[in-house]
Design an enzyme around this catalytic site. Sequence first.
Site, PDB file in Angstrom:
ATOM      1  N   LYS A  13       0.983  -1.227   0.052  1.00 14.46           N
ATOM      2  CA  LYS A  13      -0.041  -0.078   0.074  1.00 14.46           C
ATOM      3  C   LYS A  13       0.940   1.419  -0.010  1.00 14.46           C
ATOM      4  O   LYS A  13       0.609   2.094  -0.821  1.00 14.46           O
ATOM      5  CB  LYS A  13      -0.852  -0.080   1.192  1.00 14.46           C
ATOM      6  N   ARG A  88      -9.030   1.269   9.258  1.00 11.91           N
ATOM      7  CA  ARG A  88      -8.583  -0.175   9.286  1.00 11.91           C
ATOM      8  C   ARG A  88      -9.790  -0.797  10.122  1.00 11.91           C
ATOM      9  O   ARG A  88      -9.342  -2.018  10.246  1.00 11.91           O
ATOM     10  CB  ARG A  88      -7.468  -0.146  10.200  1.00 11.91           C
ATOM     11  N   ARG A 123      11.710  -5.486   3.846  1.00 13.62           N
ATOM     12  CA  ARG A 123      11.096  -4.167   3.902  1.00 13.62           C
ATOM     13  C   ARG A 123      12.198  -3.281   4.557  1.00 13.62           C
ATOM     14  O   ARG A 123      12.638  -3.756   5.747  1.00 13.62           O
ATOM     15  CB  ARG A 123       9.791  -4.134   4.379  1.00 13.62           C
ATOM     16  N   ARG A 156      11.481  -1.954  10.220  1.00 14.28           N
ATOM     17  CA  ARG A 156      10.609  -1.641  11.125  1.00 14.28           C
ATOM     18  C   ARG A 156      10.583  -2.903  12.348  1.00 14.28           C
ATOM     19  O   ARG A 156      10.406  -3.992  12.137  1.00 14.28           O
ATOM     20  CB  ARG A 156       9.268  -1.597  10.633  1.00 14.28           C
ATOM     21  N   ARG A 167      -0.206  -9.268  12.956  1.00 14.80           N
ATOM     22  CA  ARG A 167      -0.907  -8.233  11.992  1.00 14.80           C
ATOM     23  C   ARG A 167      -1.764  -8.710  11.090  1.00 14.80           C
ATOM     24  O   ARG A 167      -2.756  -8.121  10.951  1.00 14.80           O
ATOM     25  CB  ARG A 167       0.247  -7.325  11.506  1.00 14.80           C
TER      26      ARG A 167
HETATM   27  P1  AMP Z   1       1.207   0.712   8.837  1.00 13.18           P
HETATM   28  O1  AMP Z   1       2.111   1.774   8.755  1.00 13.18           O
HETATM   29  O2  AMP Z   1       0.050   1.233   8.047  1.00 13.18           O
HETATM   30  O3  AMP Z   1       1.311  -0.739   8.658  1.00 13.18           O
HETATM   31  O4  AMP Z   1       0.679   0.777  10.570  1.00 13.18           O
HETATM   32  C1  AMP Z   1       1.676   0.526  11.570  1.00 13.18           C
HETATM   33  C2  AMP Z   1       0.953   0.204  12.789  1.00 13.18           C
HETATM   34  O5  AMP Z   1       0.206   1.614  13.198  1.00 13.18           O
HETATM   35  C3  AMP Z   1      -0.424  -0.778  12.820  1.00 13.18           C
HETATM   36  O6  AMP Z   1       0.016  -1.837  13.086  1.00 13.18           O
HETATM   37  C4  AMP Z   1      -0.996   0.025  13.851  1.00 13.18           C
HETATM   38  O7  AMP Z   1      -0.606  -0.320  15.046  1.00 13.18           O
HETATM   39  C5  AMP Z   1      -1.033   1.199  13.711  1.00 13.18           C
HETATM   40  N1  AMP Z   1      -1.957   2.191  12.925  1.00 13.18           N
HETATM   41  C6  AMP Z   1      -1.840   2.614  11.527  1.00 13.18           C
HETATM   42  N2  AMP Z   1      -2.785   2.980  11.045  1.00 13.18           N
HETATM   43  C7  AMP Z   1      -3.857   2.613  12.072  1.00 13.18           C
HETATM   44  C8  AMP Z   1      -5.060   2.688  11.767  1.00 13.18           C
HETATM   45  N3  AMP Z   1      -5.773   3.353  10.769  1.00 13.18           N
HETATM   46  N4  AMP Z   1      -5.946   2.330  12.876  1.00 13.18           N
HETATM   47  C9  AMP Z   1      -5.381   1.540  13.907  1.00 13.18           C
HETATM   48  N5  AMP Z   1      -4.057   1.576  14.074  1.00 13.18           N
HETATM   49  C10 AMP Z   1      -3.187   1.897  13.123  1.00 13.18           C
END
Ligand code: AMP
Length: 210
Positions: A13, A88, A123, A156, A167
């Site tokens: 994404k 999400r 990544r 990360r 996740r």
């Molecule tokens: P991402 O970079 O989108 O994979 O997000 C990394 C982490 O941030 C996720 O595993 C969640 O812990 C948190 N996070 C990011 N966006 C959201 C969201 N819309 N709702 C809840 N947690 C989020």
Amino acid sequence: MKLILLGAPGAGKGTQAERLSKKLEIPTISTGNILRAAIKNGTPTGLKAKSFMDAGQLVPDEVIIGIITERLAEEDCKNGYILDGVPRTIAQAEAMERSGIVFDAVVSIEIADEEIMERMSGRRVCESCGASYHLAAVPPKREGVCDSCGGKLVQRKDDAPETVRSRLEVYHRETEPLKAFYEKRGLLKPVENQTTVEDTTQAILRALGR
Ligand code: AMP
């Protein structure tokens, strides 16, 4: 063009959002990047979010809803945006709907869990600007250094295999139901992940009629 990118963690994404952002000339809004910046800067939101993120769990809806409504009200969002990693949960989608935020399309990048497990080990992200790379698929020009800002590339914490597994569970349980939610509204455009990043971008643009 107001667009949501859905897909499992590691579906690409972030990478696709950056490319579409350039082609469509609209900003990408990534709640993951906003939260990582908040943690780095030690803000109250960052302090609240950190333990959830490190464990691969979702940050509470009220925190996200606050962040996103504030961000979408900024000037650069008035001609459109691409949402990466938000909504999400159904609660987040409903909260956005209640605030009058409407979308033109919801692209869901489809990819098997096993492929994600393989990919995540490669990544890397820039610790300064959040740009995303992959050692095999999207390597930086200089090893360990961000092409855009010269920042340091790191893995990360939540890309560790056990965390990726939880996740993915969270994705199937909490986020995947959004596909039915947006399907009902006639907005869902499923796009199969392709072998190359460019082919996937092209498939998304075709799905959007661009
Ligand atoms: P991402 O970079 O989108 O994979 O997000 C990394 C982490 O941030 C996720 O595993 C969640 O812990 C948190 N996070 C990011 N966006 C959201 C969201 N819309 N709702 C809840 N947690 C989020």
